[in-house]
Design a protein around this motif. Sequence first.
Motif, PDB file in Angstrom:
ATOM      1  N   SER A   1      10.410 -37.095  28.649  1.00 19.18           N
ATOM      2  CA  SER A   1       9.865 -37.760  27.457  1.00 19.18           C
ATOM      3  C   SER A   1      10.444 -37.237  26.147  1.00 19.18           C
ATOM      4  O   SER A   1      10.167 -37.783  25.081  1.00 19.18           O
ATOM      5  CB  SER A   1       8.342 -37.590  27.429  1.00 19.18           C
ATOM      6  OG  SER A   1       8.004 -36.207  27.437  1.00 19.18           O
ATOM      7  N   SER A   2      11.260 -36.184  26.218  1.00 22.93           N
ATOM      8  CA  SER A   2      11.786 -35.580  24.991  1.00 22.93           C
ATOM      9  C   SER A   2      13.130 -36.186  24.622  1.00 22.93           C
ATOM     10  O   SER A   2      13.940 -36.534  25.490  1.00 22.93           O
ATOM     11  CB  SER A   2      11.923 -34.068  25.169  1.00 22.93           C
ATOM     12  OG  SER A   2      12.485 -33.482  24.015  1.00 22.93           O
ATOM     13  N   ASP A   3      13.376 -36.296  23.300  1.00 23.43           N
ATOM     14  CA  ASP A   3      14.656 -36.834  22.816  1.00 23.43           C
ATOM     15  C   ASP A   3      15.727 -35.759  22.741  1.00 23.43           C
ATOM     16  O   ASP A   3      16.916 -36.087  22.648  1.00 23.43           O
ATOM     17  CB  ASP A   3      14.464 -37.454  21.421  1.00 23.43           C
ATOM     18  CG  ASP A   3      13.533 -38.662  21.458  1.00 23.43           C
ATOM     19  OD1 ASP A   3      13.502 -39.327  22.521  1.00 23.43           O
ATOM     20  OD2 ASP A   3      12.850 -38.917  20.457  1.00 23.43           O
ATOM     21  N   SER A   4      15.332 -34.506  22.759  1.00 20.87           N
ATOM     22  CA  SER A   4      16.308 -33.415  22.642  1.00 20.87           C
ATOM     23  C   SER A   4      15.839 -32.239  23.493  1.00 20.87           C
ATOM     24  O   SER A   4      14.697 -32.193  23.957  1.00 20.87           O
ATOM     25  CB  SER A   4      16.462 -32.982  21.187  1.00 20.87           C
ATOM     26  OG  SER A   4      15.218 -32.482  20.681  1.00 20.87           O
ATOM     27  N   ALA A   5      16.727 -31.302  23.662  1.00 22.08           N
ATOM     28  CA  ALA A   5      16.428 -30.107  24.445  1.00 22.08           C
ATOM     29  C   ALA A   5      16.091 -28.949  23.521  1.00 22.08           C
ATOM     30  O   ALA A   5      16.312 -29.006  22.305  1.00 22.08           O
ATOM     31  CB  ALA A   5      17.610 -29.760  25.335  1.00 22.08           C
ATOM     32  N   ALA A   6      15.562 -27.892  24.109  1.00 24.23           N
ATOM     33  CA  ALA A   6      15.259 -26.663  23.371  1.00 24.23           C
ATOM     34  C   ALA A   6      15.752 -25.481  24.181  1.00 24.23           C
ATOM     35  O   ALA A   6      15.908 -25.556  25.405  1.00 24.23           O
ATOM     36  CB  ALA A   6      13.763 -26.555  23.104  1.00 24.23           C
TER      37      ALA A   6
END
Length: 626
Positions: free
Chosen positions: A114-119
Amino acid sequence: MPIRQLSETMINQIAAGEVIERPASVVKELVENALDAGASRIEIVTAGGGLSLIRVTDDGSGIPEKELSLAVARHCTSKLSDDIHDIRSLGFRGEALPSIGSVARLSIRSRTVSSDSAAEIGIEGGRVSAVKPAAANRGTTVEVRDLFFATPARLKFMKGERAESSATSDVVKRIAIAFPAVRFTLAGADRSTLELPATGDTPEGRLARVAQVMGKDFPDNAVAIDAVRDGVHLAGHVSIPSYTRANALQQYAYVNGRPVRDKLIAGAIRGAFADVLPRDRHAVTVLFLSLDPATVDVNVHPAKADVRFRDPGLVRGLIVGAIREALAGAGIRAATTGAAGMMAAFRPGAAPFAHPGPVNGHRSYEAAHRVSGFSGFDHGSNLARSPHRPLDMDEARPQRNGFAESEQAAFDTGPLASADTRAGTAEPAEALLGMALGAARAQVHENYIVAQTRDSLIIVDQHAAHERLVYEALKNALSSRAVPSQMLLLPEIVDLPEEDAERLATHSETLAKFGLGLERFGPGAVAVRETPSMLGETNVQQLVRDLADEIVDNDTVETLKERLNKIAATMACHGSVRSGRLLKAEEMNALLRQMEATPGSGTCNHGRPTYIELKLADIERLFGRR
């Protein structure tokens, strides 16, 4: 020195000492995390045996950005409910990542669906960096560099790069067998690439994954296991007795999908194969135990390599009984590797220590091929003796044109050098050719029966085969009625710890069936009044203590049964058909039929094969027909 609270870094390094023994331990923990995240593809990359670099990439569910800091904190996990006894995941302690980060340079980059980017978050020697944005596909990548840089003393205990790489490969293979629907890739500059494509979570897919790991020969030389007892399910495959290894490294065991190295399971496997394997050989097995998580404790070892069963006797009995039943039901089978070795021995030039020559007047044609340069039968040519020309006899022998009578000696229709008994010149009955061991055709060297089936040639060792038949008959006699016992003139008093004496008294009825009569004799002692007649003069004190030790370990009295079986094996060896005895055609066929009807007759009591089968296709291949 006063009592003080240890620092968080020191606590993590102590935990790392328990969990992270070597690079393979890191790979195990990270791969288990990926599987718990639902990954279908896992890629592992190593360098320097795993000490320089370990990178594990998966396509699992990923870690939300706000939970990354918790992922590297001790005792934080998403895999454990409020019930410590209901563990259904591979990991649950919440110690692996912080422990690795305390002794290495660790970075975690993750992205959820569901996330648009990584961390990304990092730890270096126990110091945690801030979470920052990163670019990545869905899933998680964990990178470990410079393992044990924070604890240099640990590096002195590491083995060479090749040994550490091999240990990592073994860990990946061991886990991969339990998850056939997942694709595994293990690569790096320090190793050859290992690729295990997904095969599917079906019976066929699981067997295909086993073949990927253990070799394509295993499925052809294995029998399936499927048994249930009191809520415990056992499945998998075990090798037939004639397919063995020199060590137990290819014995894989899983409890609720978790790879384990458990002494109870290993002992049960040894017990199941005790009658059919040599002492220095080991079976090849893949066994899966499924049971209620509440009935097994996986929290008894920091690395979760050992487990403890609530009812060890039940588990051991299930494994031993299921394996023996499967081997008995599989009928008589020879390992396919035996035919391969036989073919290799027949190939020209493959036997440098061949028989020096004929010993009874007949010439050997086993290496009768001619080298290039053959000049026909020109009697004017000077043919020198050569190791490549074993048929060339004395040079002074007069030469003849064509094939003279002496040249035809090997094709005489009379008895050949190694043919001791013929099973008749008439064609064998069609029904016999359809049997597993076929119809006897001849006896050679007074010990080997040559038999024919519709599509194979079979050679039987008559002494080894009859030895197994006699042994099985003796064992059946032992199990069908009480073992005869002999009364001792004076009871033997054996002093034991009170707990051992109580355990022996509890099993006294079972022991009596095997001819050992004992009873309590005051505190911490038992009185032995009868011993099995088969044992003759025996050390009663040692026997009773061995039984007490086994009851503690396995809650069984197999030691006494094994001793009786060893005596039965010795009796069978001395009472069977000896090598050198000529057999009639009827006797040879009767022996073959008994072998087909007797479980375990593919090996003798000492674990040696009783017969070798060579398929017609293999024979045709030897002669260049295929």
